[in-house]
Design a protein around this motif. Sequence first.
Motif, mmCIF file in Angstrom:
data_model
loop_
_atom_site.group_PDB
_atom_site.id
_atom_site.type_symbol
_atom_site.label_atom_id
_atom_site.label_comp_id
_atom_site.label_asym_id
_atom_site.label_seq_id
_atom_site.Cartn_x
_atom_site.Cartn_y
_atom_site.Cartn_z
ATOM 1 N N ASN A 33 -14.241 41.216 -2.839
ATOM 2 C CA ASN A 33 -14.275 42.300 -1.605
ATOM 3 C C ASN A 33 -15.367 41.671 -0.691
ATOM 4 O OD1 ASN A 33 -12.184 43.698 -2.559
ATOM 5 N ND2 ASN A 33 -13.226 44.489 -4.229
ATOM 6 N N PRO A 34 -15.213 40.936 0.162
ATOM 7 C CA PRO A 34 -16.346 40.551 1.068
ATOM 8 C C PRO A 34 -16.761 41.630 2.025
ATOM 9 C CG PRO A 34 -14.440 39.759 1.743
ATOM 10 C CD PRO A 34 -13.998 40.266 0.568
ATOM 11 N N ILE A 35 -17.934 41.562 2.314
ATOM 12 C CA ILE A 35 -18.426 42.278 3.398
ATOM 13 C C ILE A 35 -18.371 41.676 4.975
ATOM 14 C CG2 ILE A 35 -20.547 43.281 4.551
ATOM 15 C CD1 ILE A 35 -21.720 43.137 1.562
ATOM 16 N N GLU A 36 -17.736 42.263 5.882
ATOM 17 C CA GLU A 36 -17.475 41.818 7.142
ATOM 18 C C GLU A 36 -18.517 42.488 8.089
ATOM 19 O OE1 GLU A 36 -14.062 41.046 10.471
ATOM 20 O OE2 GLU A 36 -13.516 41.922 8.644
ATOM 21 N N ARG A 37 -19.179 41.691 8.870
ATOM 22 C CA ARG A 37 -20.013 42.285 9.871
ATOM 23 C C ARG A 37 -19.950 41.739 11.147
ATOM 24 N NH1 ARG A 37 -26.499 41.397 8.735
ATOM 25 N NH2 ARG A 37 -26.315 40.065 10.621
ATOM 26 N N ASN A 38 -19.980 42.756 12.007
ATOM 27 C CA ASN A 38 -19.694 42.330 13.518
ATOM 28 C C ASN A 38 -20.831 43.018 14.336
ATOM 29 O OD1 ASN A 38 -19.217 42.293 16.205
ATOM 30 N ND2 ASN A 38 -17.152 41.763 15.699
#
Length: 77
Positions: free
Chosen positions: A28-33
Motif C-alpha cells: 500500500n504505497p503513499i501517493e503524494r501530489n
Amino acid sequence: MSEITRIYTGPTLIAKGLVARLNEIGINPIERNDHDSSLRAGFTMSIANQSMVFIRKDEIEKSQATVDEFLKEIGDQ
C-alpha cells in the motif's frame, strides 16, 4: 513505523498505475501530489501533473520486480 522511500516521481496517471500494480502484490504505497495540495491551500509551488510514490523501506525488495516491469512496460526505463 518504518521509514519510507520514494520509488517514483512523474506523471500522475503513471503514478496511479504503479500504485495499482503495487496494491495487487499487497503493498500500500503513499501517493503524494504537491501541486494539488498547494492549489487547495491557495498557492502553487510545484509542477502540475507530477506525483511521487513512496513505500516502506522494508517493502523495497518485494516491490522491485513489479516496479521494474511496470516502468519497462510503459517505456520509462
